[in-house]
Design a protein around this motif. Sequence first.
Motif, PDB file in Angstrom:
ATOM      1  N   ASP A   1       0.836  -1.198   0.000  1.00  0.00           N
ATOM      2  CA  ASP A   1       0.000   0.000   0.000  1.00  0.00           C
ATOM      3  C   ASP A   1       0.873   1.251   0.000  1.00  0.00           C
ATOM      4  N   LEU A   2       0.356   2.298  -0.623  1.00  0.00           N
ATOM      5  CA  LEU A   2       0.975   3.617  -0.549  1.00  0.00           C
ATOM      6  C   LEU A   2      -0.062   4.595  -0.030  1.00  0.00           C
ATOM      7  N   GLY A   3       0.381   5.559   0.735  1.00  0.00           N
ATOM      8  CA  GLY A   3      -0.591   6.493   1.284  1.00  0.00           C
ATOM      9  C   GLY A   3       0.020   7.779   1.745  1.00  0.00           C
ATOM     10  N   TRP A   4      -0.824   8.585   2.368  1.00  0.00           N
ATOM     11  CA  TRP A   4      -0.427   9.910   2.834  1.00  0.00           C
ATOM     12  C   TRP A   4      -0.834  10.101   4.291  1.00  0.00           C
ATOM     13  N   PHE A   5       0.069  10.709   5.024  1.00  0.00           N
ATOM     14  CA  PHE A   5      -0.191  11.153   6.382  1.00  0.00           C
ATOM     15  C   PHE A   5       0.166  12.640   6.438  1.00  0.00           C
ATOM     16  N   ARG A   6      -0.293  13.298   7.467  1.00  0.00           N
ATOM     17  CA  ARG A   6       0.076  14.705   7.620  1.00  0.00           C
ATOM     18  C   ARG A   6       0.285  15.020   9.087  1.00  0.00           C
ATOM     19  N   GLN A   7       1.082  16.055   9.322  1.00  0.00           N
ATOM     20  CA  GLN A   7       1.341  16.481  10.694  1.00  0.00           C
ATOM     21  C   GLN A   7       1.374  17.997  10.739  1.00  0.00           C
ATOM     22  N   ALA A   8       0.465  18.543  11.522  1.00  0.00           N
ATOM     23  CA  ALA A   8       0.415  19.977  11.743  1.00  0.00           C
ATOM     24  C   ALA A   8       1.235  20.317  12.986  1.00  0.00           C
ATOM     25  N   PRO A   9       1.704  21.551  13.105  1.00  0.00           N
ATOM     26  CA  PRO A   9       2.504  21.938  14.273  1.00  0.00           C
ATOM     27  C   PRO A   9       1.770  21.664  15.576  1.00  0.00           C
ATOM     28  N   GLY A  10       2.440  20.992  16.468  1.00  0.00           N
ATOM     29  CA  GLY A  10       1.872  20.710  17.784  1.00  0.00           C
ATOM     30  C   GLY A  10       0.855  19.591  17.814  1.00  0.00           C
TER      31      GLY A  10
ATOM     32  N   ALA B   1      -0.298  21.566   6.913  1.00  0.00           N
ATOM     33  CA  ALA B   1       0.512  20.545   7.570  1.00  0.00           C
ATOM     34  C   ALA B   1       1.659  20.158   6.645  1.00  0.00           C
ATOM     35  N   ILE B   2       2.565  19.371   7.189  1.00  0.00           N
ATOM     36  CA  ILE B   2       3.531  18.674   6.343  1.00  0.00           C
ATOM     37  C   ILE B   2       2.895  17.354   5.950  1.00  0.00           C
ATOM     38  N   TYR B   3       2.882  17.083   4.675  1.00  0.00           N
ATOM     39  CA  TYR B   3       2.277  15.860   4.156  1.00  0.00           C
ATOM     40  C   TYR B   3       3.389  14.862   3.821  1.00  0.00           C
ATOM     41  N   TYR B   4       3.244  13.663   4.362  1.00  0.00           N
ATOM     42  CA  TYR B   4       4.232  12.616   4.186  1.00  0.00           C
ATOM     43  C   TYR B   4       3.660  11.461   3.387  1.00  0.00           C
ATOM     44  N   CYS B   5       4.437  10.988   2.451  1.00  0.00           N
ATOM     45  CA  CYS B   5       4.093   9.758   1.741  1.00  0.00           C
ATOM     46  C   CYS B   5       4.605   8.581   2.571  1.00  0.00           C
ATOM     47  N   ALA B   6       3.859   7.492   2.542  1.00  0.00           N
ATOM     48  CA  ALA B   6       4.224   6.323   3.318  1.00  0.00           C
ATOM     49  C   ALA B   6       3.938   5.048   2.540  1.00  0.00           C
ATOM     50  N   ALA B   7       4.722   4.029   2.802  1.00  0.00           N
ATOM     51  CA  ALA B   7       4.505   2.724   2.173  1.00  0.00           C
ATOM     52  C   ALA B   7       4.538   1.646   3.241  1.00  0.00           C
ATOM     53  N   GLY B   8       3.642   0.690   3.106  1.00  0.00           N
ATOM     54  CA  GLY B   8       3.585  -0.401   4.061  1.00  0.00           C
ATOM     55  C   GLY B   8       2.290  -1.147   3.922  1.00  0.00           C
TER      56      GLY B   8
END
Length: 122
Positions: A33-42, A92-99
């Motif tokens: 699978d490939l996907g997206w996560f995000r992280q906003a400050p704090g 946010a910062i958007y991160y690609c992820a695989a797993g």
Amino acid sequence: QVQLVESGGGLVQAGGSLRLACAASGRTLTISDLGWFRQAPGKEREFVAARSWSGGSTYYGDSVKGRFTISSDNARDTVYLQMNSLKPEDTAIYYCAAGPSLGTSRARIDYWGQGTQVTVSS
């Protein structure tokens, strides 16, 4: 090993659109699978969307359903995130992820991209 490189972030006004891309390289045949996560400050990292690399299943976080669409181009080993009707809280910062099993309670992240900044102004 798998390398993930994101692109397409930037600054956009509320109500606007952006498309993120994540290009995978290396042992891409091992990707489930490939996907997206995000992280906003704090804030903690949040699941956004995921797609089975075989194209079977897609998953979305509640906060983006109906606004974001995940798609893939397997020939280019690339997954996309089309983001419409953007809101300031999407910043946010958007991160690609695989797993395996991304978007489910059994998700395991094997690889992360370096992240791309998305800023939505009000």
